[in-house]
Write a protein that holds these residues in place. Sequence first.
Motif: not given
Length: 113
Positions: A73-75, A79-80, A85-87
């Motif tokens: 999901y997150l990748r 992407k942009n 990193t914080v998320i």
Amino acid sequence: MRILKHILAYLLWTVLSLFIGIGYMRLVLGANTVSEEGWGYLLHLFYDIGMIQVGLWVGGAIAICFVLLDVFYLRNKLKNNPKRTVIRLAALLIITVFVALVHYILEKVIDVI
């Protein structure tokens, strides 16, 4: 080279998850007040071994959940995004709260653990 970068990044997140799991077990078990002298040394040793062993299992559960969430999901969503990193760190902490809640329910409410 790109695959190696992903593997190293996930290895870093996994190590962080393991440390969070050990820290969580330290919070659950509290301070080790057993004396390190005589027979108390064995109890002191069992406490430390138990904290690390159970903490690694909890951290492993956190790591597996995080890696699966990140891969599926997150990748793609981040992407942009400059704050990815914080998320991801926030997602790791939310997963930690979820795993801690499941651990509490299994240990105290249902009494399985």
